[in-house]
Design a protein around this motif. Sequence first.
Motif, mmCIF file in Angstrom:
data_model
loop_
_atom_site.group_PDB
_atom_site.id
_atom_site.type_symbol
_atom_site.label_atom_id
_atom_site.label_comp_id
_atom_site.label_asym_id
_atom_site.label_seq_id
_atom_site.Cartn_x
_atom_site.Cartn_y
_atom_site.Cartn_z
ATOM 1 N N HIS A 158 0.851 -1.200 0.000
ATOM 2 C CA HIS A 158 0.000 0.000 0.000
ATOM 3 C C HIS A 158 0.884 1.246 0.000
ATOM 4 O O HIS A 158 1.602 1.507 0.962
ATOM 5 N N PRO A 159 0.854 2.025 -1.107
ATOM 6 C CA PRO A 159 1.778 3.159 -1.202
ATOM 7 C C PRO A 159 1.517 4.270 -0.197
ATOM 8 O O PRO A 159 2.403 5.091 0.064
ATOM 9 N N CYS A 160 0.319 4.292 0.387
ATOM 10 C CA CYS A 160 0.024 5.313 1.395
ATOM 11 C C CYS A 160 0.653 4.987 2.747
ATOM 12 O O CYS A 160 0.934 5.881 3.538
ATOM 13 N N PHE A 161 0.860 3.693 2.997
ATOM 14 C CA PHE A 161 1.317 3.265 4.315
ATOM 15 C C PHE A 161 2.694 2.601 4.310
ATOM 16 O O PHE A 161 3.327 2.496 5.353
ATOM 17 N N GLN A 162 3.132 2.134 3.160
ATOM 18 C CA GLN A 162 4.456 1.526 3.055
ATOM 19 C C GLN A 162 5.320 2.399 2.146
ATOM 20 O O GLN A 162 5.577 2.067 0.991
ATOM 21 N N THR A 163 5.746 3.502 2.681
ATOM 22 C CA THR A 163 6.566 4.452 1.941
ATOM 23 C C THR A 163 8.036 4.261 2.312
ATOM 24 O O THR A 163 8.346 3.653 3.336
ATOM 25 N N PRO A 164 8.958 4.778 1.489
ATOM 26 C CA PRO A 164 10.364 4.734 1.899
ATOM 27 C C PRO A 164 10.556 5.423 3.248
ATOM 28 O O PRO A 164 9.958 6.465 3.517
ATOM 29 N N SER A 165 11.333 4.818 4.099
ATOM 30 C CA SER A 165 11.647 5.352 5.423
ATOM 31 C C SER A 165 10.462 5.305 6.386
ATOM 32 O O SER A 165 10.498 5.930 7.452
ATOM 33 N N MET A 166 9.403 4.582 6.035
ATOM 34 C CA MET A 166 8.282 4.392 6.961
ATOM 35 C C MET A 166 8.778 3.669 8.216
ATOM 36 O O MET A 166 9.587 2.757 8.144
ATOM 37 N N ARG A 167 8.275 4.087 9.369
ATOM 38 C CA ARG A 167 8.654 3.469 10.642
ATOM 39 C C ARG A 167 7.448 2.788 11.266
ATOM 40 O O ARG A 167 6.363 3.371 11.337
ATOM 41 N N LYS A 168 7.623 1.548 11.703
ATOM 42 C CA LYS A 168 6.585 0.836 12.448
ATOM 43 C C LYS A 168 6.774 1.142 13.929
ATOM 44 O O LYS A 168 7.892 1.070 14.445
ATOM 45 N N ILE A 169 5.692 1.427 14.618
ATOM 46 C CA ILE A 169 5.760 1.819 16.025
ATOM 47 C C ILE A 169 4.831 0.922 16.850
ATOM 48 O O ILE A 169 3.665 0.746 16.511
ATOM 49 N N HIS A 170 5.363 0.364 17.910
ATOM 50 C CA HIS A 170 4.556 -0.393 18.862
ATOM 51 C C HIS A 170 4.707 0.262 20.229
ATOM 52 O O HIS A 170 5.817 0.417 20.735
#
Length: 263
Positions: A158-170
């Motif tokens: 999904h290009p809106c949510f999986q962009t370059p430099s995207m960070r996953k946060i928990h």
Amino acid sequence: MSEWKGLTVESQTRWDEIAEYWDDYMGEKSNRFHREIIKPQTERLLAVTEGKTILDIACGNGNFSRRLAELGANVVAFDYSPKMIERAKLRSTDYLNCIDYHVIDATHYESLINLGKEKYDSAVSNMALMDIADITILAKALNELLKEKGTFVFSIPHPCFQTPSMRKIHETEDINGEIVARNSIQIAKYLTPEPTEVIGIKGQPVPHLIFHRPLSYYINIFLTSNFVLDGLEEPCFTLDGAENDKFDWYEIPPAIIMRFKKL
């Protein structure tokens, strides 16, 4: 983007380097992401019926090609990695009467057209368009390869949510004596297309290239190629009683699946 055409050879070379690693990892049943996120909704949007002729674009080790054959389709499948096609053929000995594999670069117009004008009822591409440096050629060719009212179904991160430099946060928070978990993503940019190196499977020999493009780019390129968008899914995992104690794609869809119909 056309300025990325020079990266096609580099992308192909890297996929040849990791092809065997990916094939060993994916095996016959693929991973959970493909089994639960990609495959069910792709099958629904394709609506495969027996005897249909389907083009499988960037088919990898042929996992979905074999599934299409099981559903009764006649399949033409291609990938630009010779090693991937070699592995696909080795895994498809029981399907060679209904799957025709080719080594073809999806950015080479003449090779695509040679697959047969107005031959295909549908075309599909699972998690691959983001690996192709220039998809304008494919969009143009598909308009000629598909029959009247033929459909093209594809999935991408999904290009809106999986962009370059995207960070996953928990995060966890104590709320009135109860520990509450919260998952989110952090995005710093989205609109600017850019190529980037990624590790798709931990341990793969080298990173491969993906080409980020905003959602509007994908939609507009097919609208201007005589297609209309007539199906869209944004699947995510379901908790099903599992503990939400780490980041996973539950409320944020990791992929988008779209169906375009030829006008």
